[in-house]
Scaffold this active site. Structure first.
Site, PDB file in Angstrom:
ATOM      1  N   VAL A  68       0.809  -1.227   0.000  1.00  0.00           N
ATOM      2  CA  VAL A  68       0.000   0.000   0.000  1.00  0.00           C
ATOM      3  C   VAL A  68       0.836   1.268   0.000  1.00  0.00           C
ATOM      4  CG1 VAL A  68      -1.979  -1.125   1.092  1.00  0.00           C
ATOM      5  CG2 VAL A  68      -0.252   0.011   2.526  1.00  0.00           C
ATOM      6  N   ASN A  94      -7.325  -0.878   6.055  1.00  0.00           N
ATOM      7  CA  ASN A  94      -6.894  -1.471   7.308  1.00  0.00           C
ATOM      8  C   ASN A  94      -5.389  -1.678   7.459  1.00  0.00           C
ATOM      9  OD1 ASN A  94      -7.193  -3.383   9.759  1.00  0.00           O
ATOM     10  ND2 ASN A  94      -6.281  -4.712   8.200  1.00  0.00           N
ATOM     11  N   TYR A 159       2.945   5.502  16.206  1.00  0.00           N
ATOM     12  CA  TYR A 159       1.652   4.857  15.963  1.00  0.00           C
ATOM     13  C   TYR A 159       0.504   5.831  16.266  1.00  0.00           C
ATOM     14  CZ  TYR A 159      -1.923   1.150  16.079  1.00  0.00           C
ATOM     15  OH  TYR A 159      -3.018   0.362  15.838  1.00  0.00           O
ATOM     16  N   ALA A 160       0.579   6.501  17.416  1.00  0.00           N
ATOM     17  CA  ALA A 160      -0.470   7.455  17.783  1.00  0.00           C
ATOM     18  C   ALA A 160      -0.526   8.612  16.792  1.00  0.00           C
ATOM     19  CB  ALA A 160      -0.234   7.968  19.197  1.00  0.00           C
ATOM     20  N   ALA A 161       0.637   9.071  16.333  1.00  0.00           N
ATOM     21  CA  ALA A 161       0.659  10.150  15.340  1.00  0.00           C
ATOM     22  C   ALA A 161      -0.038   9.711  14.061  1.00  0.00           C
ATOM     23  CB  ALA A 161       2.100  10.559  15.050  1.00  0.00           C
ATOM     24  N   SER A 162       0.217   8.470  13.634  1.00  0.00           N
ATOM     25  CA  SER A 162      -0.402   7.985  12.400  1.00  0.00           C
ATOM     26  C   SER A 162      -1.908   7.846  12.558  1.00  0.00           C
ATOM     27  CB  SER A 162       0.219   6.644  11.987  1.00  0.00           C
ATOM     28  OG  SER A 162      -0.159   5.580  12.845  1.00  0.00           O
ATOM     29  N   LYS A 163      -2.364   7.366  13.698  1.00  0.00           N
ATOM     30  CA  LYS A 163      -3.796   7.157  13.897  1.00  0.00           C
ATOM     31  C   LYS A 163      -4.536   8.477  14.087  1.00  0.00           C
ATOM     32  CE  LYS A 163      -3.550   2.709  13.471  1.00  0.00           C
ATOM     33  NZ  LYS A 163      -4.181   2.012  12.333  1.00  0.00           N
ATOM     34  N   ILE A 192      -7.393  -5.260  21.021  1.00  0.00           N
ATOM     35  CA  ILE A 192      -8.062  -6.430  20.464  1.00  0.00           C
ATOM     36  C   ILE A 192      -7.035  -7.563  20.397  1.00  0.00           C
ATOM     37  CG2 ILE A 192      -9.328  -7.357  18.491  1.00  0.00           C
ATOM     38  CD1 ILE A 192     -10.814  -5.022  19.732  1.00  0.00           C
TER      39      ILE A 192
END
Length: 254
Positions: A68, A94, A159-163, A192
């Site tokens: 991707v 996703n 990760y938090a920056a990307s989300k 999860i």
């Protein structure tokens, strides 16, 4: 009054990162509601194995390899889907990964890897699918975010920056695409049980802290995401756009 249903018969759905974990579970959910499902991933062997499993469950499933982060591969992916099936109605955007490190230990390469897949990849796939959906005057885009797009947590800088970026892109796209009968929403899972979180959740103390942070005192299961993804993929959500649906046992509601 003709009430909309959750049935997805006749719809063509793409699930990126669909060979395992949350992506595979969402592909199952859409397939069991009669959508034709195309899953993509970089790992061809994993992807083909996932398709065989879905077909054993009587799901019309197909696999196309795609990185991707490569625009040409994303464009080829969408082109193959449209050439074969005639349309692309649902995108579950996703594909993603995580590298957990304290702030002072994050390498530049770590940051680049996470942001390239989680943010650039989401952008490239969303942009390319939106172009096709505009031609159709119909589409459902579901970006997979995280509660870490809303709250902070140690060791999750990139990760938090990307989300967080995914959440903002979701709102912008919803505004731009509404005129074309395209809805854009995001699902923000809490913790999860998946292959990606397995090692992280294996620490009993950390696991208990996570459970204690939610109102519903357990870790989430992939099955907890079935209802949200089918709802947002179906015409029952025709008046829902620009929303971040956190599926987190009440964590972010505190």
């Amino acid at each position: 009054m003709n009430l909309p249903t959750f049935n997805l018969a006749g719809k063509i759905a793409l699930v990126t990162g669909g060979s395992k974990g949350i992506g595979f579970g969402m592909a199952q959910a859409l397939g069991h509601h009669d959508a034709t499902v195309v899953i993509s991933s970089r790992g061809t062997e994993e992807g083909e194995r996932a398709v065989l499993q879905l077909r054993e469950e009587n799901i019309d499933a197909h696999y196309i390899s795609c990185d991707v982060t490569k625009k040409s591969q994303v464009e080829d992916l969408v082109s193959q889907i449209v050439d074969r099936f005639g349309s692309l109605d649902i995108l579950v955007n996703n594909a993603g990964l995580n590298i957990r490190k304290p702030l002072i230990e994050i390498e530049e390469s770590d940051w680049d890897t996470v942001l390239e897949v989680n943010l650039k990849g989401i952008f490239l796939v969303g942009q390319t699918c939106a172009k096709q959906m505009i031609k159709q005057s119909y589409g459902k885009i579901i970006n997979i975010s995280s509660i870490l797009g809303t709250i902070g947590m140690p060791f999750q800088t990139s990760y938090a920056a990307s989300k967080g970026g995914i959440n903002q892109m979701t709102k912008v796209w919803a505004e731009e695409l509404a005129a074309y009968n395209i809805t854009v929403n995001a699902i923000g899972p809490g913790y999860i049980k998946t292959p990606m979180t397995g090692d992280w959740l294996s620490d009993p103390e950390r696991l208990q802290k996570i459970i204690d942070s939610a109102m519903i005192k357990r870790i989430g299961e992939i099955s907890d995401l079935v209802g949200p993804v089918v709802f947002l993929a179906s015409d029952t959500s025709a008046y829902v756009t620009g929303q971040i649906l956190n599926v987190d046992g009440g964590w972010t509601a505190r």
